[in-house]
Design a protein around this motif. Structure first.
Motif, PDB file in Angstrom:
ATOM      1  N   PRO A   1      41.945 -46.196 -20.956  1.00 18.03           N
ATOM      2  CA  PRO A   1      42.398 -46.273 -21.987  1.00 18.03           C
ATOM      3  C   PRO A   1      42.733 -44.257 -22.031  1.00 18.03           C
ATOM      4  O   PRO A   1      42.129 -44.308 -20.568  1.00 18.03           O
ATOM      5  CB  PRO A   1      41.343 -45.829 -22.820  1.00 18.03           C
ATOM      6  N   ARG A   2      43.543 -43.625 -23.318  1.00 21.63           N
ATOM      7  CA  ARG A   2      42.930 -42.022 -22.575  1.00 21.63           C
ATOM      8  C   ARG A   2      42.229 -41.637 -22.864  1.00 21.63           C
ATOM      9  O   ARG A   2      41.160 -41.709 -23.386  1.00 21.63           O
ATOM     10  CB  ARG A   2      44.268 -42.400 -24.241  1.00 21.63           C
ATOM     11  N   LEU A   3      41.928 -40.713 -21.455  1.00 23.28           N
ATOM     12  CA  LEU A   3      40.680 -39.701 -21.576  1.00 23.28           C
ATOM     13  C   LEU A   3      41.059 -38.428 -22.018  1.00 23.28           C
ATOM     14  O   LEU A   3      42.568 -38.129 -21.574  1.00 23.28           O
ATOM     15  CB  LEU A   3      40.814 -39.940 -19.301  1.00 23.28           C
ATOM     16  N   THR A   4      39.727 -38.072 -22.776  1.00 25.66           N
ATOM     17  CA  THR A   4      39.712 -37.094 -22.992  1.00 25.66           C
ATOM     18  C   THR A   4      38.655 -35.507 -21.903  1.00 25.66           C
ATOM     19  O   THR A   4      38.152 -36.623 -21.363  1.00 25.66           O
ATOM     20  CB  THR A   4      39.882 -35.935 -24.692  1.00 25.66           C
ATOM     21  N   LEU A   5      38.795 -34.965 -22.387  1.00 24.96           N
ATOM     22  CA  LEU A   5      37.856 -33.711 -22.044  1.00 24.96           C
ATOM     23  C   LEU A   5      37.462 -32.660 -23.256  1.00 24.96           C
ATOM     24  O   LEU A   5      38.502 -31.617 -24.190  1.00 24.96           O
ATOM     25  CB  LEU A   5      37.863 -33.396 -20.769  1.00 24.96           C
ATOM     26  N   PHE A   6      36.246 -32.167 -23.134  1.00 28.22           N
ATOM     27  CA  PHE A   6      36.133 -31.397 -23.798  1.00 28.22           C
ATOM     28  C   PHE A   6      36.031 -29.246 -23.376  1.00 28.22           C
ATOM     29  O   PHE A   6      34.993 -30.044 -22.342  1.00 28.22           O
ATOM     30  CB  PHE A   6      35.231 -31.759 -24.764  1.00 28.22           C
ATOM     31  N   THR A   7      36.327 -28.202 -23.476  1.00 23.09           N
ATOM     32  CA  THR A   7      36.286 -27.687 -22.428  1.00 23.09           C
ATOM     33  C   THR A   7      36.137 -26.740 -23.470  1.00 23.09           C
ATOM     34  O   THR A   7      36.719 -26.704 -24.645  1.00 23.09           O
ATOM     35  CB  THR A   7      36.612 -26.995 -21.746  1.00 23.09           C
ATOM     36  N   SER A   8      35.541 -24.837 -23.405  1.00 19.43           N
ATOM     37  CA  SER A   8      35.658 -24.032 -23.910  1.00 19.43           C
ATOM     38  C   SER A   8      36.628 -23.512 -24.548  1.00 19.43           C
ATOM     39  O   SER A   8      37.727 -23.993 -23.380  1.00 19.43           O
ATOM     40  CB  SER A   8      34.759 -23.031 -23.143  1.00 19.43           C
ATOM     41  N   ALA A   9      37.256 -22.733 -25.497  1.00 19.76           N
ATOM     42  CA  ALA A   9      38.733 -22.265 -25.387  1.00 19.76           C
ATOM     43  C   ALA A   9      39.011 -21.179 -24.614  1.00 19.76           C
ATOM     44  O   ALA A   9      39.788 -20.304 -24.686  1.00 19.76           O
ATOM     45  CB  ALA A   9      38.846 -21.614 -27.385  1.00 19.76           C
ATOM     46  N   GLU A  10      37.485 -20.417 -24.400  1.00 12.67           N
ATOM     47  CA  GLU A  10      37.381 -19.591 -23.440  1.00 12.67           C
ATOM     48  C   GLU A  10      37.438 -20.044 -21.776  1.00 12.67           C
ATOM     49  O   GLU A  10      36.894 -19.284 -20.491  1.00 12.67           O
ATOM     50  CB  GLU A  10      36.835 -18.431 -23.692  1.00 12.67           C
ATOM     51  N   CYS A  11      37.482 -20.856 -21.027  1.00 13.67           N
ATOM     52  CA  CYS A  11      37.283 -21.126 -20.665  1.00 13.67           C
ATOM     53  C   CYS A  11      38.148 -21.140 -19.199  1.00 13.67           C
ATOM     54  O   CYS A  11      39.486 -20.248 -19.516  1.00 13.67           O
ATOM     55  CB  CYS A  11      37.443 -22.757 -20.499  1.00 13.67           C
ATOM     56  N   HIS A  12      38.021 -21.319 -18.519  1.00 16.01           N
ATOM     57  CA  HIS A  12      38.998 -20.434 -17.130  1.00 16.01           C
ATOM     58  C   HIS A  12      40.356 -21.365 -17.106  1.00 16.01           C
ATOM     59  O   HIS A  12      39.800 -22.557 -17.359  1.00 16.01           O
ATOM     60  CB  HIS A  12      38.478 -20.779 -15.560  1.00 16.01           C
ATOM     61  N   TYR A  13      41.462 -21.021 -16.936  1.00 12.99           N
ATOM     62  CA  TYR A  13      42.722 -22.600 -16.785  1.00 12.99           C
ATOM     63  C   TYR A  13      43.402 -23.044 -15.666  1.00 12.99           C
ATOM     64  O   TYR A  13      43.635 -23.900 -15.671  1.00 12.99           O
ATOM     65  CB  TYR A  13      44.037 -21.285 -16.681  1.00 12.99           C
ATOM     66  N   SER A  14      41.979 -23.080 -14.622  1.00 15.81           N
ATOM     67  CA  SER A  14      41.699 -24.628 -13.686  1.00 15.81           C
ATOM     68  C   SER A  14      41.933 -25.684 -14.514  1.00 15.81           C
ATOM     69  O   SER A  14      41.687 -26.129 -13.775  1.00 15.81           O
ATOM     70  CB  SER A  14      40.942 -24.011 -12.705  1.00 15.81           C
ATOM     71  N   MET A  15      41.605 -25.729 -15.985  1.00 12.20           N
ATOM     72  CA  MET A  15      40.545 -26.720 -16.208  1.00 12.20           C
ATOM     73  C   MET A  15      42.125 -27.639 -17.086  1.00 12.20           C
ATOM     74  O   MET A  15      42.125 -29.028 -16.376  1.00 12.20           O
ATOM     75  CB  MET A  15      39.780 -26.333 -17.368  1.00 12.20           C
ATOM     76  N   LYS A  16      43.230 -26.768 -16.807  1.00 13.12           N
ATOM     77  CA  LYS A  16      44.204 -27.330 -17.468  1.00 13.12           C
ATOM     78  C   LYS A  16      45.043 -27.462 -16.759  1.00 13.12           C
ATOM     79  O   LYS A  16      45.419 -29.117 -16.888  1.00 13.12           O
ATOM     80  CB  LYS A  16      45.086 -26.259 -18.482  1.00 13.12           C
ATOM     81  N   LYS A  17      44.880 -26.997 -15.567  1.00  8.47           N
ATOM     82  CA  LYS A  17      45.632 -27.764 -14.071  1.00  8.47           C
ATOM     83  C   LYS A  17      44.915 -28.746 -13.237  1.00  8.47           C
ATOM     84  O   LYS A  17      46.026 -29.378 -13.263  1.00  8.47           O
ATOM     85  CB  LYS A  17      45.636 -25.961 -13.089  1.00  8.47           C
ATOM     86  N   ALA A  18      43.530 -28.851 -13.712  1.00  6.36           N
ATOM     87  CA  ALA A  18      43.132 -30.052 -13.321  1.00  6.36           C
ATOM     88  C   ALA A  18      43.166 -31.099 -13.665  1.00  6.36           C
ATOM     89  O   ALA A  18      43.861 -32.026 -12.934  1.00  6.36           O
ATOM     90  CB  ALA A  18      41.365 -29.654 -13.190  1.00  6.36           C
TER      91      ALA A  18
END
Length: 495
Positions: free
Chosen positions: A189-206
């Motif tokens: 199924p579609r997987l989602t994750l939540f993170t802070s709007a101030e998080c490090h850009y590595s979260m998007k890269k990961a």
């Protein structure tokens, strides 16, 4: 060494007798290069009269460095000249007035440890080839786990906090859906994750790298100080497999409210990862560890000792509360040429199968050497002093005309504008902010070309360019804080 023709053994035209390199010549070069490093880097590291950088534009620097590699080798004199040029034109991150990044300064014990590991050239995947460094990593991870507040756990050192965050994301997904390791993304199924709007850009890269997709990263709104708002997290409609909180955001140095976020994660059975790459070192301080209150409730934590604790780049740990070998289950490939189960020693020390890497550097060793040298109290003092200097700078900014804080900091990130005399009487409307946006980049250019200091700047979430000053190095003095403000005013007062 040229072998006797009568005794020469040739295979495919290659003489196999004797070594092909002159050890004495190589030893002499290493000796002279180390002397150069000592004289030009180590001994000058704390000299404020030295330039932080000797700026050259890229095309000019290419000409100065002679970057071309050739068919034949070059003389040792020429190589030593190249070493001198490399040092001369590199940024002196050890300089007391280097404030540009979330690392700075020179730790002598870590440096000695790095010299040692470079000379030994180990790779830490099995005990048989790296017995000392595997035991060191185990000891350091155990101690870091204690500071988080866990009774037990697991972990591994990685090449960067970005990789630690990716590990955690993949580990959380594996826990959520173990079949993914063998069956892949098909049918999930579609997987989602939540993170802070101030998080490090590595979260998007990961998310991109792991096939989750950047559109499935849901950014939770933050308050005016850059902290995740737990109520906004609770409002999110879809069910994620991971929530990532941040302890020490890159720009503002904000710490998310971990206890409140952990409450939500526990209610919904979600994996909580804390990116404490920057802020994790506050755990060493009894005075400041309150910033990470609740971190013991996390499932995984990223913590970079190469930042505030100055262990030397790179030194980054992923720590995991799970003690059921989840790391190994997620990442192991059971390579039979490395991880044989019938070895003559306890193969539980062959920890390399917990990593996505094969070859892996002994990064824990340099942190261990610093920790052994300074003790926990010495590391605590390093954190306390950096934050005390930060507080001093904040108070000085408040006193000085033309300087304006974005907000009161809670860590070592001091964010402020410099407003030149020409703008001080102007109303704070669109024209004012448009002109102020140009000030920080212009001052940065001048300071780089002068070589007097290095300081970062950026726009951020609707705010025009401002300076972000970070205090880390114990070589930094109160006088350097004063110099920073004096120099910015000197470089920008005519704008």
């Amino acid at each position: 060494m040229v072998p006797n023709k009568k005794s020469a053994v040739l295979v495919d035209g290659v003489v196999l007798n004797g070594p092909t390199t002159n050890a004495k010549t190589g030893e002499k070069f290493v000796e002279e290069a180390c002397k150069l490093i000592m004289e030009e880097v180590v001994l000058k590291a704390t000299d404020i009269n030295e330039k932080v950088c000797e700026w050259q534009p890229p095309e000019q620097l290419k000409k100065l460095l002679d970057l071309e590699v050739r068919d034949t080798g070059e003389s040792h004199d020429r190589l030593l000249k190249l070493c001198q040029d490399v040092i001369r034109f590199s940024v002196k991150t050890n300089h007391p007035r280097f404030f540009n990044q979330l690392y700075a300064g020179l730790d002598y014990y870590s440096l000695a440890a790095r010299f040692m590991t470079e000379a030994l050239n180990p790779s830490i995947y099995t005990y048989e080839v790296s017995p000392v460094f595997l035991l060191v990593e185990e000891a350091v991870l155990k101690k870091m786990i204690e500071f988080i507040g866990w009774k037990e756990g697991d972990g591994i050192f990685n090449p960067g906090g970005s990789v630690s965050n990716m590990y955690a994301m993949n580990l959380a997904r594996y826990k959520y859906c173990p079949d993914i390791k063998e069956k892949g993304l098909f049918g999930l199924p579609r997987l989602t994750l939540f993170t802070s709007a101030e998080c490090h850009y590595s979260m998007k890269k990961a998310a991109s790298f792991l096939g989750i997709g950047t559109q499935n990263v849901c950014f939770v709104e933050t308050d005016g100080r850059g902290k995740m708002i737990p109520e906004e997290l609770e409002k999110q409609g879809t069910m994620p497999f991971l929530v990532c909180a941040t302890s020490g955001t890159t720009v503002l140095g904000a710490f998310d409210p971990l206890d409140e976020i952990a409450d939500i994660c526990e209610r919904h059975g979600l994996w909580l990862h804390v990116d404490a790459s920057w802020g994790g070192s506050a755990l060493m301080s009894r005075k400041h560890r309150r910033l990470l209150h609740g971190i013991h409730r996390a499932d995984s934590v990223a913590w970079n000792p190469h930042k505030m604790l100055m262990a030397g780049i790179q030194c980054c740990a992923l720590l995991v509360k799970d003690k059921s070998d989840l790391l190994k289950k997620c990442y192991s490939a059971k390579a039979s040429y490395l991880f044989q189960q019938d070895k003559f020693y306890d193969v539980s020390y062959d920890t390399g199968d917990k990593s996505i890497q094969c070859s892996r550097r002994p990064d824990a060793f340099k942190f261990w050497m610093t920790w052994k040298a300074l003790g926990t109290l010495g590391l605590e003092e390093r954190v306390n002093r950096a934050l005390a200097l930060s507080r001093y700078l904040v108070e000085e900014i408040k006193k000085r005309e033309g300087f304006k804080l974005l907000m009161e900091p809670e860590y070592a990130n001091i964010c402020f504008w410099y407003i030149p005399p020409s703008l001080r009487e102007m109303e704070e409307g669109p024209e004012f902010w448009e002109k102020l946006h140009l000030v920080a980049p212009a001052i940065k250019e001048r300071m780089m070309k002068k070589g007097s200091l290095m300081l970062g700047y950026q726009p951020h979430r609707g705010k025009v360019n401002f300076f972000r000053q970070v205090v880390i190095s114990p070589q930094v003095r109160r006088e350097d804080m004063d110099f920073l403000l004096d120099e910015i005013d000197l470089l920008g007062r005519d704008m």
